[in-house]
Scaffold this active site. Structure first.
Site: not given
Ligand SMILES: NC(=O)c1ccc[n+]([C@@H]2O[C@H](COP(=O)([O-])OP(=O)(O)OC[C@H]3O[C@@H](n4cnc5c(N)ncnc54)[C@H](O)[C@@H]3O)[C@@H](O)[C@H]2O)c1
Length: 304
Positions: A89, A121, A152, A176
């Site tokens: 991550r 992340n 999980r 995480h």
């Molecule tokens: N913490 C957790 O347990 C957990 C679980 C799943 C995913 N995540 C994290 O969540 C995040 C999102 O995952 P995802 O699969 O939706 O990713 P994704 O790439 O599908 O979506 C990210 C979105 O953010 C938008 N974006 C980028 N910069 C931006 C900004 N400055 N302002 C507004 N929007 C912006 C992009 O255009 C995109 O649509 C990732 O960092 C992922 O690792 C965390």
């Protein structure tokens, strides 16, 4: 009073969280924000199409930061999941930092003064960075942290022991990320300590809990349902001033970083951090996790 939630970053996670908010009727106003041209508006319209079949109503608005002035909660899921490499991550440090650098001044300019829940992340590094960037009390800035890892772990234990997941309680703690761990001393099944069960196989269960997310990610290249559910549970706890405890990422003054540990959440964000009563080995694992977060925070700062 009308409830407003903002979701910034409408990718896989943001759109699933938004769908959850609307179908559960968690907010009166939902503000969906994304930097990809036309994207938030398209998802807003698609989501709006579901309103005809729901018995709740949500006003849904796209890309209007000014409405976040009085938002109760902003959920941040901005970034770019496609950059994750080798199951790490932390490969998202650069893209997540750029997204926070973009969104933080806009939130400040809007006068946002509610609670920010970071999903992006590396979550604990991002939470700590948000605390540096926003002029809010750090109790108002939390992350989902090891709350998803805890889901999980509960799934893995429930499947292995053939019990209902609702009857598995306890916490995953720490980063995480790869250094997170299940604090088995906290885990109870049907209100009995899990370690007392003849079916308890610590190594297998720990691996199943730790690798649970990657099994999903390796096939889908993202995960969305578990994380959207926990984010909504946390948002609701804030809005209802519920005083519920989550193993989410909040500031731990002993280690100087935000990290997944039991956190009581209410209207002002963090109400308190109940004591953990961990075993010596668990304390060492927690300290190692805190060091890992600090190392990765230093990598983020080095990008400045
Ligand atoms: N913490 C957790 O347990 C957990 C679980 C799943 C995913 N995540 C994290 O969540 C995040 C999102 O995952 P995802 O699969 O939706 O990713 P994704 O790439 O599908 O979506 C990210 C979105 O953010 C938008 N974006 C980028 N910069 C931006 C900004 N400055 N302002 C507004 N929007 C912006 C992009 O255009 C995109 O649509 C990732 O960092 C992922 O690792 C965390």
């Amino acid at each position: 009073m009308a409830r407003t939630i903002g979701v910034i970053g409408i990718g896989h996670v943001g759109v699933t969280t938004s769908f959850n908010i609307v179908t559960k009727g968690l907010a009166d106003t939902l503000v969906m924000i994304d930097t990809k041209p036309g994207w938030a508006e398209a998802e807003r319209l698609d989501l709006q199409d579901s309103l005809g079949g729901l018995n709740t109503y949500t006003r849904i608005v796209a890309n209007d930061y000014s409405l976040l002035r009085d938002a109760d909660v902003v959920i941040f899921s901005g970034g770019d999941i496609s950059v994750i490499k080798d199951g790490d991550r932390n490969s998202e440090i650069k893209t997540t930092k750029a997204a926070i650098d973009d969104a933080a001044p806009k939130l400040t300019a809007a006068g946002f003064h509610g609670v920010l829940i970071d999903i992006s992340n590396p979550c604990d590094v991002a939470v700590t960075y948000w605390q540096e960037k926003l002029d809010l009390h750090r109790n108002q800035i939390i992350g989902t942290g090891t709350a998803l890892d805890t889901y999980r772990m509960r799934r893995a234990v429930a499947e292995a022991m053939n019990v209902n997941v609702a009857d598995v309680r306890g916490f995953n703690l720490g980063e995480h990320g790869e250094s997170q761990f299940t604090a088995w001393s906290t885990v109870r099944v049907n209100n009995e300590p899990v370690k007392a069960s003849p079916d308890f196989k610590e190594k297998d269960l720990a691996e199943a809990a730790r690798l649970g997310g990657w099994q999903i990610f390796n096939a889908k290249h993202y995960t969305n349902f578990g994380i959207a559910t926990i984010a909504c549970e946390m948002a609701l706890a804030v809005m209802s001033d519920a005083g519920r405890i989550f193993p989410c990422s909040s500031y731990d003054p002993q280690y100087g970083v935000s990290i997944g540990h039991p956190t009581m959440i209410g209207r002002a964000g963090v109400i308190s951090n109940p004591p953990m009563h961990l075993t010596g080995d668990e304390v060492n694992q927690y300290a190692h996790s805190a060091d890992t977060i600090k190392e990765n925070l230093a990598k983020l700062h080095a990008l400045d």
